[in-house]
Motif scaffolding. Structure first.
Motif, mmCIF file in Angstrom:
data_model
loop_
_atom_site.group_PDB
_atom_site.id
_atom_site.type_symbol
_atom_site.label_atom_id
_atom_site.label_comp_id
_atom_site.label_asym_id
_atom_site.label_seq_id
_atom_site.Cartn_x
_atom_site.Cartn_y
_atom_site.Cartn_z
ATOM 1 N N PRO A 185 0.794 -1.236 0.000
ATOM 2 C CA PRO A 185 0.000 0.000 0.000
ATOM 3 C C PRO A 185 0.821 1.278 0.000
ATOM 4 O O PRO A 185 0.430 2.270 -0.604
ATOM 5 C CB PRO A 185 -0.839 -0.118 1.277
ATOM 6 C CG PRO A 185 -0.095 -1.073 2.143
ATOM 7 C CD PRO A 185 0.595 -2.030 1.217
ATOM 8 N N ILE A 186 1.962 1.273 0.690
ATOM 9 C CA ILE A 186 2.890 2.414 0.640
ATOM 10 C C ILE A 186 4.300 1.847 0.680
ATOM 11 O O ILE A 186 4.834 1.545 1.751
ATOM 12 C CB ILE A 186 2.693 3.401 1.800
ATOM 13 C CG1 ILE A 186 1.277 3.981 1.797
ATOM 14 C CG2 ILE A 186 3.712 4.537 1.697
ATOM 15 C CD1 ILE A 186 1.023 4.968 2.916
ATOM 16 N N GLY A 187 4.894 1.701 -0.471
ATOM 17 C CA GLY A 187 6.269 1.247 -0.549
ATOM 18 C C GLY A 187 7.196 2.447 -0.486
ATOM 19 O O GLY A 187 7.053 3.388 -1.268
ATOM 20 N N GLY A 188 8.136 2.427 0.456
ATOM 21 C CA GLY A 188 9.025 3.576 0.633
ATOM 22 C C GLY A 188 8.423 4.545 1.634
ATOM 23 O O GLY A 188 8.199 5.720 1.332
ATOM 24 N N THR A 189 8.149 4.049 2.843
ATOM 25 C CA THR A 189 7.488 4.861 3.862
ATOM 26 C C THR A 189 8.258 6.144 4.167
ATOM 27 O O THR A 189 7.682 7.219 4.331
ATOM 28 C CB THR A 189 7.315 4.053 5.164
ATOM 29 O OG1 THR A 189 6.695 2.797 4.848
ATOM 30 C CG2 THR A 189 6.443 4.797 6.145
ATOM 31 N N ARG A 190 9.585 6.028 4.229
ATOM 32 C CA ARG A 190 10.399 7.226 4.518
ATOM 33 C C ARG A 190 10.223 8.281 3.436
ATOM 34 O O ARG A 190 10.114 9.475 3.717
ATOM 35 C CB ARG A 190 11.869 6.838 4.644
ATOM 36 C CG ARG A 190 12.171 5.909 5.811
ATOM 37 C CD ARG A 190 13.638 5.527 5.838
ATOM 38 N NE ARG A 190 13.927 4.522 6.860
ATOM 39 C CZ ARG A 190 15.111 4.008 7.077
ATOM 40 N NH1 ARG A 190 16.153 4.394 6.350
ATOM 41 N NH2 ARG A 190 15.287 3.100 8.027
ATOM 42 N N GLY A 191 10.226 7.843 2.190
ATOM 43 C CA GLY A 191 10.026 8.778 1.091
ATOM 44 C C GLY A 191 8.649 9.418 1.147
ATOM 45 O O GLY A 191 8.488 10.620 0.893
ATOM 46 N N PHE A 192 7.635 8.618 1.476
ATOM 47 C CA PHE A 192 6.267 9.123 1.586
ATOM 48 C C PHE A 192 6.181 10.206 2.654
ATOM 49 O O PHE A 192 5.591 11.277 2.438
ATOM 50 C CB PHE A 192 5.326 7.967 1.919
ATOM 51 C CG PHE A 192 3.904 8.386 2.184
ATOM 52 C CD1 PHE A 192 3.070 8.772 1.148
ATOM 53 C CD2 PHE A 192 3.406 8.403 3.479
ATOM 54 C CE1 PHE A 192 1.764 9.162 1.388
ATOM 55 C CE2 PHE A 192 2.094 8.792 3.735
ATOM 56 C CZ PHE A 192 1.274 9.171 2.683
ATOM 57 N N ILE A 193 6.772 9.956 3.808
ATOM 58 C CA ILE A 193 6.725 10.908 4.915
ATOM 59 C C ILE A 193 7.442 12.206 4.550
ATOM 60 O O ILE A 193 7.011 13.306 4.919
ATOM 61 C CB ILE A 193 7.350 10.294 6.182
ATOM 62 C CG1 ILE A 193 6.459 9.152 6.702
ATOM 63 C CG2 ILE A 193 7.551 11.347 7.272
ATOM 64 C CD1 ILE A 193 7.065 8.359 7.840
ATOM 65 N N ARG A 194 8.539 12.083 3.791
ATOM 66 C CA ARG A 194 9.322 13.274 3.414
ATOM 67 C C ARG A 194 8.781 13.968 2.174
ATOM 68 O O ARG A 194 9.331 14.981 1.735
ATOM 69 C CB ARG A 194 10.783 12.873 3.172
ATOM 70 C CG ARG A 194 11.535 12.446 4.418
ATOM 71 C CD ARG A 194 13.035 12.413 4.159
ATOM 72 N NE ARG A 194 13.399 11.409 3.191
ATOM 73 C CZ ARG A 194 14.021 10.257 3.481
ATOM 74 N NH1 ARG A 194 14.335 9.983 4.732
ATOM 75 N NH2 ARG A 194 14.330 9.398 2.544
ATOM 76 N N GLY A 195 7.720 13.423 1.585
ATOM 77 C CA GLY A 195 7.181 14.016 0.369
ATOM 78 C C GLY A 195 8.023 13.706 -0.853
ATOM 79 O O GLY A 195 7.969 14.424 -1.857
ATOM 80 N N GLU A 196 8.782 12.600 -0.784
ATOM 81 C CA GLU A 196 9.645 12.209 -1.907
ATOM 82 C C GLU A 196 9.090 10.951 -2.569
ATOM 83 O O GLU A 196 7.881 10.727 -2.561
ATOM 84 C CB GLU A 196 11.076 12.014 -1.387
ATOM 85 C CG GLU A 196 11.666 13.281 -0.805
ATOM 86 C CD GLU A 196 12.999 13.060 -0.101
ATOM 87 O OE1 GLU A 196 13.597 14.052 0.348
ATOM 88 O OE2 GLU A 196 13.442 11.896 0.000
ATOM 89 N N GLN A 197 9.949 10.142 -3.155
ATOM 90 C CA GLN A 197 9.480 8.998 -3.930
ATOM 91 C C GLN A 197 8.858 7.907 -3.057
ATOM 92 O O GLN A 197 9.396 7.539 -2.015
ATOM 93 C CB GLN A 197 10.640 8.400 -4.730
ATOM 94 C CG GLN A 197 11.212 9.295 -5.802
ATOM 95 C CD GLN A 197 10.216 9.589 -6.914
ATOM 96 O OE1 GLN A 197 9.232 8.883 -7.110
ATOM 97 N NE2 GLN A 197 10.485 10.652 -7.664
ATOM 98 N N TYR A 198 7.720 7.397 -3.495
ATOM 99 C CA TYR A 198 7.105 6.215 -2.902
ATOM 100 C C TYR A 198 6.256 5.552 -3.986
ATOM 101 O O TYR A 198 6.082 6.107 -5.075
ATOM 102 C CB TYR A 198 6.268 6.567 -1.668
ATOM 103 C CG TYR A 198 5.007 7.347 -1.948
ATOM 104 C CD1 TYR A 198 3.762 6.703 -2.025
ATOM 105 C CD2 TYR A 198 5.032 8.724 -2.126
ATOM 106 C CE1 TYR A 198 2.597 7.407 -2.278
ATOM 107 C CE2 TYR A 198 3.876 9.439 -2.385
ATOM 108 C CZ TYR A 198 2.658 8.784 -2.450
ATOM 109 O OH TYR A 198 1.511 9.489 -2.699
ATOM 110 N N ALA A 199 5.751 4.365 -3.708
ATOM 111 C CA ALA A 199 4.986 3.650 -4.720
ATOM 112 C C ALA A 199 3.884 2.823 -4.086
ATOM 113 O O ALA A 199 3.982 2.410 -2.920
ATOM 114 C CB ALA A 199 5.908 2.742 -5.537
ATOM 115 N N ILE A 200 2.833 2.595 -4.843
ATOM 116 C CA ILE A 200 1.769 1.664 -4.464
ATOM 117 C C ILE A 200 1.822 0.532 -5.484
ATOM 118 O O ILE A 200 1.663 0.770 -6.690
ATOM 119 C CB ILE A 200 0.379 2.320 -4.483
ATOM 120 C CG1 ILE A 200 0.319 3.486 -3.494
ATOM 121 C CG2 ILE A 200 -0.703 1.292 -4.145
ATOM 122 C CD1 ILE A 200 0.606 4.831 -4.096
#
Length: 301
Positions: A77-92
């Motif tokens: 559901p949220i791959g790359g949690t750190r990136g998601f939190i920082r507003g950077e790269q993430y993927a579903i």
């Protein structure tokens, strides 16, 4: 609310434990409203009021153990949690396993520019209307990308890089603590550029469209790899003409349950570079083992 049988054959990295705590009531209420808003346009749910308990039950339905039999949906559901939190790269990422084989993959990369990320393009500096990609592919049909923000835009077929010169190649790795063997492998292969740092399975998507030629995923210590971190991405690269193997050159085995059955590290690259890359991997692993044996021997004395 009841759920289709296929939904119960889902494998997911999340459960509802944290959301069931009293301190999370506000968050759960917000999530429930977001789900309601998303389903509002779907007539099949119009007459079925959705409760917070329904949301919790749905989250916990993704507890399939996977394996070599049947059909299983694999969700990240949220791959790359750190990136998601920082507003950077993430993927579903979403993939379908049939008899232990990945046959279909879909990946949304909300922060990945439609233009190539090669040559130092920074996703965070791209204009909003040009950021957001939806990748998809199925066995025998190829891999495609289209705008995530304009789904009426036509899909474009993607292919891995045609570059066969390691000196001109670039490689991806995560933002985590640097893994020394990555640089050793890259040096042996002849790669001169510094690694492109990207969070999540977005690295698979970028490589599938030729933004780079190599993605290495080794760890300092052996640890299990969850299939949801690789299922969708692996088929995108394969259908784009690339190769995804373990350190020994074996295809990734998704039939053993929630975790991959693999040797040491994961290697993602083009067919042209794979033989030389695996040679560099073997040499690097051997050198690492010899150094560890030498260090252990010195400790004994």
């Amino acid at each position: 609310m009841s759920y289709p049988t296929y939904y119960k054959q889902a494998i997911c990295c999340a459960d509802s434990a944290e959301l069931r705590k009293v301190a999370a009531e506000t968050v759960l209420a917000r999530i429930t409203e977001l789900v309601k808003d998303t389903l509002a346009s779907d007539e099949s749910y119009a007459s079925s009021p959705l409760s917070s308990d329904d949301v919790l039950t749905a989250i916990d339905s993704g507890k399939s153990e996977g394996g070599p039999k049947g059909r299983h949906w694999v969700l990240d559901p949220i791959g790359g949690t750190r990136g998601f939190i920082r507003g950077e790269q993430y993927a579903i990422g979403l993939a379908l396993l049939v008899e232990g084989k990945v046959v279909l993959g879909v990946m949304a990369c909300p922060k990945l520019p439609l233009a190539s990320t090669a040559a130092g393009i920074n996703a965070n500096k791209s204009s909003p209307e040009k950021v957001g990609c939806l990748f998809f592919g199925a066995v025998g049909t190829g891999a495609y990308v289209q705008s995530l923000n304009a789904l009426d835009s036509p899909p474009v077929k993607v292919e891995v890089s045609s570059n066969d010169d390691p000196a001109k190649a670039s490689f991806f790795e995560s933002y985590h603590t640097p893994v020394p063997i990555h640089n050793t492998i890259a040096t042996k292969l002849g790669i001169k550029e510094s690694p492109i740092k990207i969070n999540s399975q977005t690295k698979y998507a970028a490589l599938s469209r030729g933004d780079g030629e190599v993605y290495l995923r080794f760890t300092r210590k052996a640890r299990p790899e969850s299939i949801w971190n690789h299922a969708a991405g692996s088929i995108l690269v394969s259908e784009a003409g690339g190769k995804v193997t373990d350190a020994a050159g074996n295809p990734l085995d998704f039939s053993k349950g929630k975790y991959l059955d693999y040797k040491r590290g994961i290697v993602v690259t083009t067919q042209k570079l794979l033989p030389r890359l695996l040679k560099a991997v073997r040499e690097s692993l051997k050198e690492e083992e010899e150094e560890e044996e030498k260090a252990a021997s010195l400790k004994l004395h």
